[in-house]
Design an enzyme around this catalytic site. Sequence first.
Site, short mmCIF file in Angstrom:
data_model
loop_
_atom_site.label_atom_id
_atom_site.label_comp_id
_atom_site.label_asym_id
_atom_site.label_seq_id
_atom_site.Cartn_x
_atom_site.Cartn_y
_atom_site.Cartn_z
N GLY A 33 -25.91 -1.99 37.80
CA GLY A 33 -26.02 -2.90 36.67
C GLY A 33 -25.42 -4.25 37.00
O GLY A 33 -24.86 -4.46 38.08
N SER A 34 -25.51 -5.17 36.03
CA SER A 34 -25.11 -6.55 36.29
C SER A 34 -23.59 -6.71 36.44
O SER A 34 -23.12 -7.54 37.23
CB SER A 34 -25.64 -7.47 35.20
OG SER A 34 -25.21 -7.04 33.93
N ASP A 87 -22.64 0.89 29.14
CA ASP A 87 -23.38 0.31 28.01
C ASP A 87 -22.56 0.31 26.75
O ASP A 87 -22.79 -0.49 25.85
CB ASP A 87 -24.68 1.10 27.82
CG ASP A 87 -25.55 1.02 29.05
OD1 ASP A 87 -25.97 -0.08 29.39
OD2 ASP A 87 -25.76 2.06 29.71
N LYS A 97 -23.53 5.55 29.37
CA LYS A 97 -24.09 4.88 30.53
C LYS A 97 -25.55 5.30 30.69
O LYS A 97 -26.00 6.24 30.09
CB LYS A 97 -23.29 5.24 31.80
CG LYS A 97 -21.94 4.56 31.83
CD LYS A 97 -21.16 4.82 33.12
CE LYS A 97 -21.89 4.59 34.40
NZ LYS A 97 -22.46 3.25 34.56
N GLY A 98 -26.24 4.56 31.54
CA GLY A 98 -27.63 4.91 31.83
C GLY A 98 -28.64 3.89 31.37
O GLY A 98 -29.85 4.11 31.50
N GLY A 99 -28.14 2.77 30.85
CA GLY A 99 -29.07 1.70 30.45
C GLY A 99 -29.93 1.22 31.62
O GLY A 99 -31.04 0.75 31.43
N GLU A 106 -24.82 7.88 39.22
CA GLU A 106 -23.51 7.34 38.81
C GLU A 106 -22.53 8.47 38.52
O GLU A 106 -21.39 8.47 39.00
CB GLU A 106 -23.68 6.45 37.57
CG GLU A 106 -24.38 5.15 37.87
CD GLU A 106 -24.76 4.35 36.64
OE1 GLU A 106 -24.95 3.14 36.78
OE2 GLU A 106 -24.89 4.93 35.54
C1 5RP Z 1 -26.75 1.79 34.69
C2 5RP Z 1 -25.51 1.67 33.89
C3 5RP Z 1 -24.88 0.31 33.81
O1 5RP Z 1 -23.59 0.41 34.25
C4 5RP Z 1 -24.93 -0.13 32.37
O2 5RP Z 1 -26.29 -0.17 31.97
C5 5RP Z 1 -24.28 -1.50 32.18
O3 5RP Z 1 -25.09 -2.49 32.73
P1 5RP Z 1 -24.68 -4.02 32.67
O4 5RP Z 1 -23.42 -4.18 33.44
O5 5RP Z 1 -25.85 -4.73 33.31
O6 5RP Z 1 -24.51 -4.39 31.21
O7 5RP Z 1 -25.01 2.60 33.32
O8 5RP Z 1 -27.30 3.08 34.60
#
Ligand code: 5RP
Length: 231
Positions: A33-34, A87, A97-99, A106
């Site tokens: 993720g970002s 998330d 998590k999982g977005g 993970e």
């Molecule tokens: C990916 C995740 C990411 O950690 C979660 O979506 C957060 O993303 P971001 O830092 O871009 O807000 O769980 O599966």
Amino acid sequence: MSAPLSADAQKQAAGEAAAQLVQPTMTVGLGSGSTAEAFVRALARRTLAVRAVATSEATATLAASLGFDLLDLNAAGLIDLTVDGADEIGPGLALIKGGGAALLREKLVWEASARRVVIADASKRPGRFGRFPLPIEVVAFGHATTAARIDVTLARLGLAARARLRLRDGQPVRTDGGNLIYDAPCEEIGDPAALAGALKALTGVVEHGLFLDLAERAVIGTDEGVVTFFP
Ligand code: 5RP
């Protein structure tokens, strides 16, 4: 009073702060993720001799481009420290998590780690746990029947949510493992442990995005600077 920081600047600040937790020779789990990307880039700037395990193909590609010594999870042994985004962050550092659809890898990396730190911008602590639709990774074979059983399970726990197949450009999203993602808009999860256990018990469910009793601390970028929370 400090000037408001954008979410991106908060993520950057959290990633930079978490990179300071890494010591030379550590094996480090790199989240997805970002926000995790901000951490990976900040860690690369420190040019420490570390070994790394990526939680997704996207992170592996990024880490390889930055020159990290990447290990397969099987070869890593105990990972010293994993840093990853979330998330949503709830009471006791319960996480959703999982977005980014990377929740299975993970969780495998988190559970293989001695220390786990979650990093985020301030919006990830909304005050009511369950606002972010809960990602649930499901095998593709018979997925609609699995989703129907997920809905029954949610209803039994008093949650009116219906699991929705995650689409991108009209097509089902595939995880790095080739599975599908359903998202359950629970709105509020009163008993995360009960929900986690019930979902895990369903045939066809590979993993869910509830990360409970895993994070040792949360490093959050805020308008007032980086703040650390403990469970
Ligand atoms: C990916 C995740 C990411 O950690 C979660 O979506 C957060 O993303 P971001 O830092 O871009 O807000 O769980 O599966």
